[in-house]
Design an enzyme around this catalytic site. Structure first.
Site, mmCIF file in Angstrom:
data_model
loop_
_atom_site.group_PDB
_atom_site.id
_atom_site.type_symbol
_atom_site.label_atom_id
_atom_site.label_comp_id
_atom_site.label_asym_id
_atom_site.label_seq_id
_atom_site.Cartn_x
_atom_site.Cartn_y
_atom_site.Cartn_z
ATOM 1 N N ASN A 127 0.837 -1.195 0.000
ATOM 2 C CA ASN A 127 0.000 0.000 0.000
ATOM 3 C C ASN A 127 0.874 1.247 0.000
ATOM 4 O OD1 ASN A 127 0.487 -0.903 2.796
ATOM 5 N ND2 ASN A 127 -0.892 0.726 3.450
ATOM 6 N N CYS A 163 -10.205 -5.008 0.457
ATOM 7 C CA CYS A 163 -11.312 -4.055 0.473
ATOM 8 C C CYS A 163 -12.179 -4.259 -0.783
ATOM 9 C CB CYS A 163 -10.785 -2.627 0.541
ATOM 10 S SG CYS A 163 -10.067 -2.012 -1.009
ATOM 11 N N GLU A 211 0.336 5.254 0.581
ATOM 12 C CA GLU A 211 -0.561 6.314 1.013
ATOM 13 C C GLU A 211 -0.092 7.667 0.485
ATOM 14 O OE1 GLU A 211 -2.047 4.212 5.151
ATOM 15 O OE2 GLU A 211 -0.785 6.001 5.294
ATOM 16 N N CYS A 254 -10.431 -3.453 -4.145
ATOM 17 C CA CYS A 254 -9.459 -4.484 -4.524
ATOM 18 C C CYS A 254 -10.158 -5.762 -4.961
ATOM 19 C CB CYS A 254 -8.506 -4.766 -3.367
ATOM 20 S SG CYS A 254 -7.360 -3.401 -3.061
ATOM 21 N N GLU A 277 -3.007 -4.693 -2.996
ATOM 22 C CA GLU A 277 -3.550 -5.639 -3.965
ATOM 23 C C GLU A 277 -3.654 -5.009 -5.352
ATOM 24 O OE1 GLU A 277 -4.595 -4.865 -0.904
ATOM 25 O OE2 GLU A 277 -5.984 -6.392 -0.133
ATOM 26 N N CYS A 320 -4.026 0.683 -2.627
ATOM 27 C CA CYS A 320 -3.884 -0.537 -1.830
ATOM 28 C C CYS A 320 -2.824 -1.462 -2.429
ATOM 29 C CB CYS A 320 -5.211 -1.277 -1.775
ATOM 30 S SG CYS A 320 -6.553 -0.366 -1.009
#
Length: 161
Positions: free
Chosen positions: A67, A117, A69, A120, A80, A78
């Site tokens: 990930n 999530c 940010e 993803c 994934e 993310c």
């Protein structure tokens, strides 16, 4: 006024739960170790929550992502999706066999599996649909149990579109 007949349907999914890494097949243990290494490269100064993903392709290649940010929160990505989009860019016609995902917090121990999530899930499901073959999904915290889904469709039974 609705005059049709309402029907009720039940959707079920089956998952496998492993108590620890040692219960996984060796090839999946290796892939999860790749996810751990990717996780430790995450850029997560705002959430202190690091996620790593490792994808195994049918040609034997492993692609990882973590990930990333950003102070402008919607600009982050993310683990994934970082991995799946790189896979699509670098190996557009190569099937994805499985993905391993691990998450940890820099504040508390994460000992429960952390699933992908919704965004993803949708991204992985699109690649699964594109390749017309299931993608195995393994996910965990930093320690503890690991959940395996035989297909992303098990995590997204009513796919869009």
């Amino acid at each position: 006024m609705f005059r049709g007949k309402m029907i009720e349907k039940t959707i079920t999914a089956t998952f496998q739960v492993f108590d620890n890494l040692q219960e996984l097949p060796n090839s999946v243990q290796t892939l999860m170790q790749e996810a751990f290494m990717a996780r430790d490269k995450a850029y997560a100064p705002y959430s202190n929550f690091q996620v790593g993903a490792a994808i195994l392709l049918e040609n034997g290649e492993t692609i990882t992502g973590s990930n990333q940010e950003n102070a402008s929160y919607p600009s982050g990505l993310c683990a994934e999706r970082t991995a799946i989009y790189y896979t699509g860019a670098k190996f557009p016609n190569t099937k994805i066999l499985r993905i391993a995902i691990s998450a940890k917090s820099l504040e508390d121990v994460v000992d429960e599996p952390i699933s992908p999530c919704g965004g993803c899930r949708q991204a992985i499901l699109e690649y699964e649909t594109k390749q017309n073959a299931p993608i195995e999904v393994y996910f965990m915290g930093e320690t503890g149990k690991i959940i395996k889904a035989n297909s992303m469709a098990d995590l997204v039974p009513l796919k869009f579109p």
